[in-house]
Write an enzyme that holds these catalytic residues in place. Structure first.
Site, short mmCIF file in Angstrom:
data_model
loop_
_atom_site.label_atom_id
_atom_site.label_comp_id
_atom_site.label_asym_id
_atom_site.label_seq_id
_atom_site.Cartn_x
_atom_site.Cartn_y
_atom_site.Cartn_z
N GLY A 140 0.82 -1.21 0.00
CA GLY A 140 0.00 0.00 0.00
C GLY A 140 0.85 1.25 0.00
O GLY A 140 2.03 1.22 -0.36
N HIS B 139 4.96 2.70 -7.63
CA HIS B 139 4.10 1.50 -7.70
C HIS B 139 3.27 1.52 -8.98
O HIS B 139 3.05 0.49 -9.61
CB HIS B 139 3.11 1.47 -6.53
#
Ligand code: PAF
Length: 260
Positions: A16, A22
């Protein structure tokens, strides 16, 4: 558990706190496969320090939005019990698990390999994408996939940097203005080492530049052979510089190919 996933599947495991770095992994996954799974699981087994685990940034809603906008077709945020039923099988990272990052983060890589193997078991991806930023992690995951014959193709994703050179990381939000400026010594040292004429001089330059920043507390800076993860000798064909250290209580890592 029924994940109802479509195959072939490209998988991007994350903890996360998604950022552009990402999202670039998700885009790479998408360019290889139309079905893209992103997992969001803050893995307690890979935190050697409970404070670091507690401080780890969490923003599930924001993460889902970022994952989907980068191309994820499925976002999976499993519960602890789903990943770790009673007595989980712990995967050992072996000797390399105790070197470099492993010296400073005891048991970290056993935790990483354990969760990655478990996530692979549950999702059965054909492809998985991992960033080069965590270079030792990437190396160890590839080694595990080969040794255990897990049948997942691992794709390396290049490091994404801020405009000024700082490697993107979920930890960067914890840097204040002063420490953010000090952190630039890392990419500066790597860039200068990259242009060195020999492995020895790359190693010297790396240490010399890092020592110019009084707020940088060095864990390690080394030139390794990217094929073996041993310390690079003078004739090494794939040298890579690794740096890790602390700025105002925030641990940062980075690495770069050395082009002799
Ligand atoms: O790189 C990470 O974010 C984590 O180590 C990983 C691979 C998702 C395992 O928890």
């Amino acid at each position: 558990m029924n994940l109802a996933l479509k195959h072939p599947l490209a998988f991007v495991p994350t903890m996360g706190a998604l950022h552009t770095g990402h999202q670039s992994l998700i885009e790479i996954a998408k360019s290889n496969c139309s079905n893209v799974l992103v997992s969001i699981f803050v893995n307690p087994l890979q935190f050697e320090n409970p404070e670091d685990l507690a401080k780890y940034p969490r923003d599930l809603e924001g993460d889902i939005e970022k994952a989907e906008s980068a191309g994820a077709t499925f976002v999976w945020s499993p519960e602890l019990e789903e990943i770790y039923p009673e007595n989980p099988e712990i995967i050992s990272a072996g000797d390399l698990g105790n070197k470099f990052e492993g010296v400073h983060r005891f048991g970290h890589f056993d935790g990483v390999l354990t969760v990655v193997k478990r996530l692979f078991e549950l999702a059965s991806p054909e492809i998985a994408v991992f960033g080069e930023k965590d270079f030792q992690q990437l190396f160890l995951i590839k080694k595990m996939v080969n040794e255990l014959d897990l049948g997942v193709r691992i794709i390396d994703a290049p490091i994404i940097r801020e405009e000024d050179g700082l490697a993107m990381s979920s930890r960067n939000v914890r840097l204040n203005k002063e420490s953010r400026a000090a952190s630039l010594v890392i990419s500066k040292a790597l860039n200068e080492a990259r242009g060195a004429k020999s492995i020895k001089s790359a190693r010297d330059v790396l240490h010399k530049v890092l020592a110019t920043e009084p707020n940088f507390l060095l864990d390690y800076a080394e030139i390794i052979d990217a094929d073996s993860f041993e310390i690079a000798g003078a004739t090494c064909a794939s040298p890579r510089a690794l740096v890790a250290g602390w700025i105002s209580g925030v641990r940062l890592i980075d690495n770069m190919v050395i082009s002799l």
